[in-house]
Write a protein that holds these residues in place. Structure first.
Motif, short mmCIF file in Angstrom:
data_model
loop_
_atom_site.label_atom_id
_atom_site.label_comp_id
_atom_site.label_asym_id
_atom_site.label_seq_id
_atom_site.Cartn_x
_atom_site.Cartn_y
_atom_site.Cartn_z
N THR A 198 -7.42 -11.70 5.59
CA THR A 198 -6.65 -11.14 4.48
C THR A 198 -7.57 -10.60 3.40
O THR A 198 -7.31 -9.53 2.83
CB THR A 198 -5.73 -12.22 3.89
OG1 THR A 198 -4.77 -12.61 4.90
CG2 THR A 198 -4.99 -11.70 2.67
N LYS A 199 -8.66 -11.32 3.11
CA LYS A 199 -9.61 -10.85 2.10
C LYS A 199 -10.24 -9.52 2.51
O LYS A 199 -10.54 -8.66 1.66
CB LYS A 199 -10.69 -11.90 1.86
CG LYS A 199 -10.22 -13.12 1.07
CD LYS A 199 -11.36 -14.07 0.80
CE LYS A 199 -10.90 -15.28 0.00
NZ LYS A 199 -10.51 -14.92 -1.37
N ALA A 200 -10.44 -9.33 3.80
CA ALA A 200 -11.01 -8.08 4.30
C ALA A 200 -10.00 -6.94 4.27
O ALA A 200 -10.35 -5.78 4.03
CB ALA A 200 -11.56 -8.28 5.71
N LEU A 201 -8.74 -7.28 4.54
CA LEU A 201 -7.69 -6.25 4.61
C LEU A 201 -7.27 -5.73 3.24
O LEU A 201 -6.94 -4.56 3.09
CB LEU A 201 -6.46 -6.81 5.34
CG LEU A 201 -6.55 -6.95 6.85
CD1 LEU A 201 -5.34 -7.72 7.37
CD2 LEU A 201 -6.63 -5.58 7.51
N ALA A 202 -7.24 -6.60 2.23
CA ALA A 202 -6.71 -6.22 0.92
C ALA A 202 -7.36 -4.97 0.33
O ALA A 202 -6.65 -4.04 -0.10
CB ALA A 202 -6.82 -7.40 -0.04
N PRO A 203 -8.71 -4.87 0.29
CA PRO A 203 -9.32 -3.69 -0.33
C PRO A 203 -8.97 -2.37 0.36
O PRO A 203 -8.88 -1.33 -0.29
CB PRO A 203 -10.83 -3.98 -0.23
CG PRO A 203 -10.95 -5.44 -0.03
CD PRO A 203 -9.74 -5.83 0.76
N ILE A 204 -8.79 -2.42 1.69
CA ILE A 204 -8.54 -1.15 2.41
C ILE A 204 -7.06 -0.80 2.51
O ILE A 204 -6.71 0.28 3.01
CB ILE A 204 -9.15 -1.20 3.82
CG1 ILE A 204 -8.48 -2.28 4.67
CG2 ILE A 204 -10.64 -1.41 3.76
CD1 ILE A 204 -8.88 -2.27 6.13
N THR A 205 -6.18 -1.67 2.05
CA THR A 205 -4.74 -1.40 2.15
C THR A 205 -4.05 -1.24 0.80
O THR A 205 -3.14 -0.43 0.66
CB THR A 205 -4.03 -2.51 2.94
OG1 THR A 205 -4.24 -3.77 2.29
CG2 THR A 205 -4.53 -2.59 4.36
N VAL A 206 -4.49 -2.01 -0.20
CA VAL A 206 -3.76 -2.02 -1.48
C VAL A 206 -3.88 -0.69 -2.21
O VAL A 206 -2.86 -0.09 -2.58
CB VAL A 206 -4.25 -3.17 -2.38
CG1 VAL A 206 -3.57 -3.08 -3.76
CG2 VAL A 206 -3.95 -4.52 -1.75
N THR A 207 -5.10 -0.20 -2.41
CA THR A 207 -5.27 1.05 -3.18
C THR A 207 -4.59 2.24 -2.51
O THR A 207 -3.83 2.96 -3.16
CB THR A 207 -6.78 1.34 -3.40
OG1 THR A 207 -7.36 0.23 -4.09
CG2 THR A 207 -6.96 2.60 -4.22
N PRO A 208 -4.82 2.51 -1.20
CA PRO A 208 -4.07 3.60 -0.56
C PRO A 208 -2.55 3.39 -0.63
O PRO A 208 -1.80 4.34 -0.82
CB PRO A 208 -4.56 3.58 0.89
CG PRO A 208 -5.86 2.88 0.86
CD PRO A 208 -5.75 1.87 -0.24
N GLY A 209 -2.11 2.12 -0.49
CA GLY A 209 -0.68 1.83 -0.52
C GLY A 209 -0.03 2.19 -1.84
O GLY A 209 1.13 2.61 -1.87
N LEU A 210 -0.76 2.06 -2.94
CA LEU A 210 -0.21 2.43 -4.25
C LEU A 210 0.01 3.93 -4.36
O LEU A 210 0.77 4.39 -5.21
CB LEU A 210 -1.15 1.96 -5.36
CG LEU A 210 -1.28 0.43 -5.52
CD1 LEU A 210 -2.32 0.10 -6.58
CD2 LEU A 210 0.07 -0.19 -5.89
N PHE A 211 -0.67 4.70 -3.50
CA PHE A 211 -0.50 6.15 -3.48
C PHE A 211 0.32 6.59 -2.25
O PHE A 211 0.25 7.74 -1.82
CB PHE A 211 -1.87 6.85 -3.48
CG PHE A 211 -2.62 6.66 -4.77
CD1 PHE A 211 -2.46 7.55 -5.82
CD2 PHE A 211 -3.47 5.58 -4.95
CE1 PHE A 211 -3.14 7.39 -7.01
CE2 PHE A 211 -4.17 5.39 -6.13
CZ PHE A 211 -4.00 6.30 -7.17
N ASN A 212 1.08 5.64 -1.69
CA ASN A 212 1.99 5.91 -0.57
C ASN A 212 1.27 6.34 0.71
O ASN A 212 1.84 7.04 1.54
CB ASN A 212 3.04 6.95 -0.95
CG ASN A 212 3.88 6.49 -2.13
OD1 ASN A 212 4.25 5.33 -2.21
ND2 ASN A 212 4.17 7.39 -3.05
#
Length: 440
Positions: free
Chosen positions: A311-325
């Motif tokens: 989860t710690k590895a996934l968060a940086p690569i998913t959260v920021t792009p996700g905020l921009f859809n």
């Protein structure tokens, strides 16, 4: 779960893959996407002209700028049908390894050929309405037909060929003469026949043939729920659901948004709840499956001390792009694709968004959408821009909260699984070290 995944891979994946690779669906998607910058640019002019402050609108009118802003809207937003007639034929021809520009130009000419002109003291002209969303349905039909006929002639070598020494641009233009003459003549005959028989023009016929059935599906909450569910199912088996389902429904949603825009310009009541802006900014928040709830839960868990390494590895690569859809990193990184543990919220979250958002707009709690924001515009900002009201942003906050609550228990279950796997891996490594006499 492995049995279910096996069934999905063996039975559903091939079917979904064939649908996702359909040349005609891809052409529709690409052709309409070509017009999206105009929709967004026109919406920017509209947002400036109609910013929800009475004194601002009055001031723009007094200094004479308002009319120019609306002119900018009509000259960009109002050309989507015209652009799509070029783009769809262009995309289809390219997929058949044929010059797309020649195909697009011929299709554009045929589109104008089939459109009835209006006469005035200044001369004959093309109605603006047919160049916009009102012409989108015939643009789809003509783009597909024209693109296919054009590539057939070229691939069958029925064309004027010049020596290899002639520049490509020149020889390409000559290659388009025979298929172009056939296509344009065909639509001219159709236009002449309809006119002489006092029948509706091709735009009105296309509106009935294509617009009515799609409208029944895309203009009501129940049909939209079906569309959203199909979008999630395609994504789940690894096919870009937006490219398949949304490419078919997008003409209806764009036409609805354009109708709302024209109604707003005319100071009339807006009629359509479900528009392309409604879908992009209220339903698919974070992308297909409304995965903003998923990435925000991952981001929250990643900040906790005893969270799994995964989860710690996934968060940086998913959260920021996700905020921009942008949710491709989430779809294939978590993954969501073929992950049975996430199928329930992945289907349910956007459906809940449809129901809640539709209810809020239908009850008048939030104004209907009249402008478009870029699909990468972060939520809260986009909610204000498309509705012209802070209530649009508040609705997005409510929807995101619901999406988080829907994804939370399922992500916690996955997190528990991650931890169990990591403990098992650590135990295995420790046992191997002991066997080898390595003291850690």
């Amino acid at each position: 779960m492995s049995r279910v995944n096996g069934f999905l891979e063996e039975r559903l994946m091939p079917v979904a893959s064939k649908v996702g690779n359909n040349k005609f669906l891809i052409a529709i998607r690409d052709g309409i996407t070509l017009a999206m910058p105009l929709i967004i640019i026109g919406s920017l002019f509209m947002i400036i002209a109609s910013f929800p402050i009475a004194s601002w609108e009055a001031w723009l009118g007094e200094i004479g700028v308002a009319d120019y802003l609306w002119k900018g809207t009509d000259s960009s937003f109002g050309l989507i049908g015209l652009v799509a007639s070029f783009g769809i034929a262009y995309s289809l021809a390219r997929q058949y390894k044929v010059d797309g520009i020649g195909s697009g130009i011929i299709s554009l000419s045929a589109f104008i050929m089939a459109t009835p002109f209006i006469s005035s003291d200044a001369g004959a002209g093309m109605p603006v309405a047919y160049m916009g969303a009102k012409g989108l349905f015939i643009a789809i039909i003509m783009g597909l037909i024209n693109g296919y006929i054009y590539q057939w002639f070229i691939n069958k070598n029925i064309q004027i060929k010049l020596p290899d020494s002639v520049p490509q641009a020149v020889s390409g233009s000559f290659s388009a003469i025979i298929p172009g003459a056939v296509i344009i003549t065909m639509w001219l005959v159709i236009y002449g026949a309809l006119t002489s028989l006092n029948l509706p023009n091709v735009h009105d016929i296309a509106q009935v043939i294509l617009g009515k059935p799609l409208g029944l599906l895309g203009n009501n909450v129940f049909g939209t729920i079906i569309v959203v569910g199909l979008n999630s199912l395609f994504w789940f088996v690894g096919i870009h659901g937006g490219n398949v389902v949304n490419s078919v429904m997008q003409p209806v949603w764009i036409a609805n948004l354009d109708a709302n825009r024209l109604a707003y310009q005319a100071n009339e009541e807006l009629q359509h709840i479900i528009t392309v802006s409604f879908m992009d900014n209220f339903v698919y928040i974070g992308g297909g499956g409304a995965t903003i709830g998923l990435v925000l839960v991952l981001g929250y868990l990643a900040r906790k001390k005893h969270t799994s390494k995964q989860t710690k590895a996934l968060a940086p690569i998913t959260v920021t792009p996700g905020l921009f859809n942008i949710n491709e990193p989430t779809m294939f990184g978590v993954p969501v694709v073929l992950n049975v543990m996430l199928i329930v919220p992945f289907i349910l979250a956007p459906i809940v968004n449809v129901i809640v958002a539709y209810s809020a707009l239908a009850m008048g709690l939030v104004p209907l959408t009249k402008a478009a924001a870029s699909w990468t515009m972060p939520p809260i900002i986009s909610g204000f821009l498309i509705t012209g009201s802070i209530s649009g942003s508040i609705l997005q906050i409510v929807l995101i909260t619901l999406d988080i609550l829907l994804y939370l228990p399922f992500v916690l279950a996955i997190e528990k699984r991650y931890k169990a796997l990591e403990r098992k891996e650590e135990s295995t490594v420790k046992k191997v070290n002991v066997d080898k006499g390595i003291v850690s």
